[in-house]
Design a protein around this motif. Sequence first.
Motif, PDB file in Angstrom:
ATOM      1  N   ILE A  51      40.533  39.304  32.407  1.00 51.94           N
ATOM      2  CA  ILE A  51      39.086  39.474  32.601  1.00 51.94           C
ATOM      3  C   ILE A  51      38.318  38.491  31.730  1.00 51.94           C
ATOM      4  O   ILE A  51      37.372  37.833  32.191  1.00 51.94           O
ATOM      5  CB  ILE A  51      38.662  40.923  32.270  1.00 51.94           C
ATOM      6  N   ALA A  52      38.713  38.365  30.458  1.00 54.18           N
ATOM      7  CA  ALA A  52      38.027  37.449  29.538  1.00 54.18           C
ATOM      8  C   ALA A  52      38.106  36.008  30.044  1.00 54.18           C
ATOM      9  O   ALA A  52      37.117  35.262  29.977  1.00 54.18           O
ATOM     10  CB  ALA A  52      38.634  37.566  28.147  1.00 54.18           C
ATOM     11  N   PHE A  53      39.266  35.609  30.538  1.00 46.06           N
ATOM     12  CA  PHE A  53      39.438  34.252  31.060  1.00 46.06           C
ATOM     13  C   PHE A  53      38.471  33.984  32.214  1.00 46.06           C
ATOM     14  O   PHE A  53      37.763  32.986  32.220  1.00 46.06           O
ATOM     15  CB  PHE A  53      40.883  34.046  31.527  1.00 46.06           C
ATOM     16  N   PHE A  54      38.447  34.878  33.205  1.00 49.89           N
ATOM     17  CA  PHE A  54      37.595  34.653  34.376  1.00 49.89           C
ATOM     18  C   PHE A  54      36.114  34.766  34.034  1.00 49.89           C
ATOM     19  O   PHE A  54      35.288  34.034  34.587  1.00 49.89           O
ATOM     20  CB  PHE A  54      37.978  35.603  35.508  1.00 49.89           C
ATOM     21  N   THR A  65      34.234  36.924  41.853  1.00 48.39           N
ATOM     22  CA  THR A  65      34.417  35.899  42.880  1.00 48.39           C
ATOM     23  C   THR A  65      35.548  34.957  42.481  1.00 48.39           C
ATOM     24  O   THR A  65      36.376  34.575  43.316  1.00 48.39           O
ATOM     25  CB  THR A  65      33.111  35.101  43.070  1.00 48.39           C
ATOM     26  N   LEU A  66      35.603  34.608  41.213  1.00 45.81           N
ATOM     27  CA  LEU A  66      36.673  33.719  40.752  1.00 45.81           C
ATOM     28  C   LEU A  66      38.036  34.390  40.820  1.00 45.81           C
ATOM     29  O   LEU A  66      39.042  33.720  41.057  1.00 45.81           O
ATOM     30  CB  LEU A  66      36.393  33.249  39.324  1.00 45.81           C
ATOM     31  N   ILE A  67      38.092  35.676  40.603  1.00 41.14           N
ATOM     32  CA  ILE A  67      39.358  36.400  40.736  1.00 41.14           C
ATOM     33  C   ILE A  67      39.776  36.451  42.203  1.00 41.14           C
ATOM     34  O   ILE A  67      40.956  36.346  42.539  1.00 41.14           O
ATOM     35  CB  ILE A  67      39.253  37.818  40.141  1.00 41.14           C
ATOM     36  N   ASN A  68      38.811  36.580  43.096  1.00 42.82           N
ATOM     37  CA  ASN A  68      39.094  36.694  44.528  1.00 42.82           C
ATOM     38  C   ASN A  68      39.686  35.400  45.106  1.00 42.82           C
ATOM     39  O   ASN A  68      40.575  35.448  45.957  1.00 42.82           O
ATOM     40  CB  ASN A  68      37.820  37.072  45.275  1.00 42.82           C
ATOM     41  N   GLU A  69      39.196  34.247  44.655  1.00 41.74           N
ATOM     42  CA  GLU A  69      39.626  32.978  45.246  1.00 41.74           C
ATOM     43  C   GLU A  69      41.124  32.719  45.119  1.00 41.74           C
ATOM     44  O   GLU A  69      41.784  32.438  46.121  1.00 41.74           O
ATOM     45  CB  GLU A  69      38.801  31.832  44.664  1.00 41.74           C
ATOM     46  N   PRO A  70      41.737  32.785  43.922  1.00 41.51           N
ATOM     47  CA  PRO A  70      43.191  32.560  43.876  1.00 41.51           C
ATOM     48  C   PRO A  70      43.963  33.678  44.571  1.00 41.51           C
ATOM     49  O   PRO A  70      45.043  33.433  45.123  1.00 41.51           O
ATOM     50  CB  PRO A  70      43.512  32.500  42.379  1.00 41.51           C
ATOM     51  N   SER A  71      43.412  34.881  44.563  1.00 42.98           N
ATOM     52  CA  SER A  71      44.080  35.980  45.272  1.00 42.98           C
ATOM     53  C   SER A  71      44.131  35.694  46.765  1.00 42.98           C
ATOM     54  O   SER A  71      45.133  35.949  47.430  1.00 42.98           O
ATOM     55  CB  SER A  71      43.345  37.301  45.018  1.00 42.98           C
ATOM     56  N   LYS A  72      43.044  35.155  47.292  1.00 41.79           N
ATOM     57  CA  LYS A  72      42.992  34.804  48.716  1.00 41.79           C
ATOM     58  C   LYS A  72      43.991  33.702  49.038  1.00 41.79           C
ATOM     59  O   LYS A  72      44.687  33.753  50.040  1.00 41.79           O
ATOM     60  CB  LYS A  72      41.570  34.361  49.077  1.00 41.79           C
ATOM     61  N   THR A  76      47.738  33.851  51.579  1.00 41.43           N
ATOM     62  CA  THR A  76      48.056  33.041  52.760  1.00 41.43           C
ATOM     63  C   THR A  76      49.392  32.317  52.629  1.00 41.43           C
ATOM     64  O   THR A  76      49.896  31.787  53.608  1.00 41.43           O
ATOM     65  CB  THR A  76      46.956  31.995  53.024  1.00 41.43           C
ATOM     66  N   ARG A  77      49.975  32.302  51.440  1.00 40.00           N
ATOM     67  CA  ARG A  77      51.282  31.666  51.257  1.00 40.00           C
ATOM     68  C   ARG A  77      52.383  32.596  51.742  1.00 40.00           C
ATOM     69  O   ARG A  77      52.260  33.799  51.698  1.00 40.00           O
ATOM     70  CB  ARG A  77      51.516  31.337  49.787  1.00 40.00           C
ATOM     71  N   LYS A  78      53.461  31.995  52.160  1.00 40.06           N
ATOM     72  CA  LYS A  78      54.595  32.799  52.653  1.00 40.06           C
ATOM     73  C   LYS A  78      55.663  32.914  51.573  1.00 40.06           C
ATOM     74  O   LYS A  78      56.824  32.621  51.810  1.00 40.06           O
ATOM     75  CB  LYS A  78      55.148  32.196  53.921  1.00 40.06           C
ATOM     76  N   ILE A  79      55.250  33.330  50.375  1.00 41.70           N
ATOM     77  CA  ILE A  79      56.191  33.472  49.275  1.00 41.70           C
ATOM     78  C   ILE A  79      56.641  34.928  49.099  1.00 41.70           C
ATOM     79  O   ILE A  79      57.555  35.195  48.351  1.00 41.70           O
ATOM     80  CB  ILE A  79      55.596  32.949  47.947  1.00 41.70           C
TER      81      ILE A  79
END
Length: 81
Positions: A51-54, A65-72, A76-79
């Motif tokens: 939380i502190a980082f974001f 919003t910044l947490i949502n972007e890498p989560s999105k 979409t990756r197939k890992i």
Amino acid sequence: MSRKSSLKTSEELDDYPEITQADLDQARFRVNLQDAPRKQRVNIMLDTGVIAFFKAKAGSRGYQTLINEPSKRLSTRKIWK
């Protein structure tokens, strides 16, 4: 001398139909006339360091919003198996 005003009241000017929940359920969320994905409110527990980082990176933009972007991007990756 008492004169009645010839101006219409807000009730007389309001010719719009009442909006119902069914109307709202059929509504489409758009940005620049393009359909936009909706977001869902959730409660999750994150490490305080995350939380502190974001929050430090977000500035006025909003850390969620910044947490949502890498989560999105990850979603979409197939890992995941």
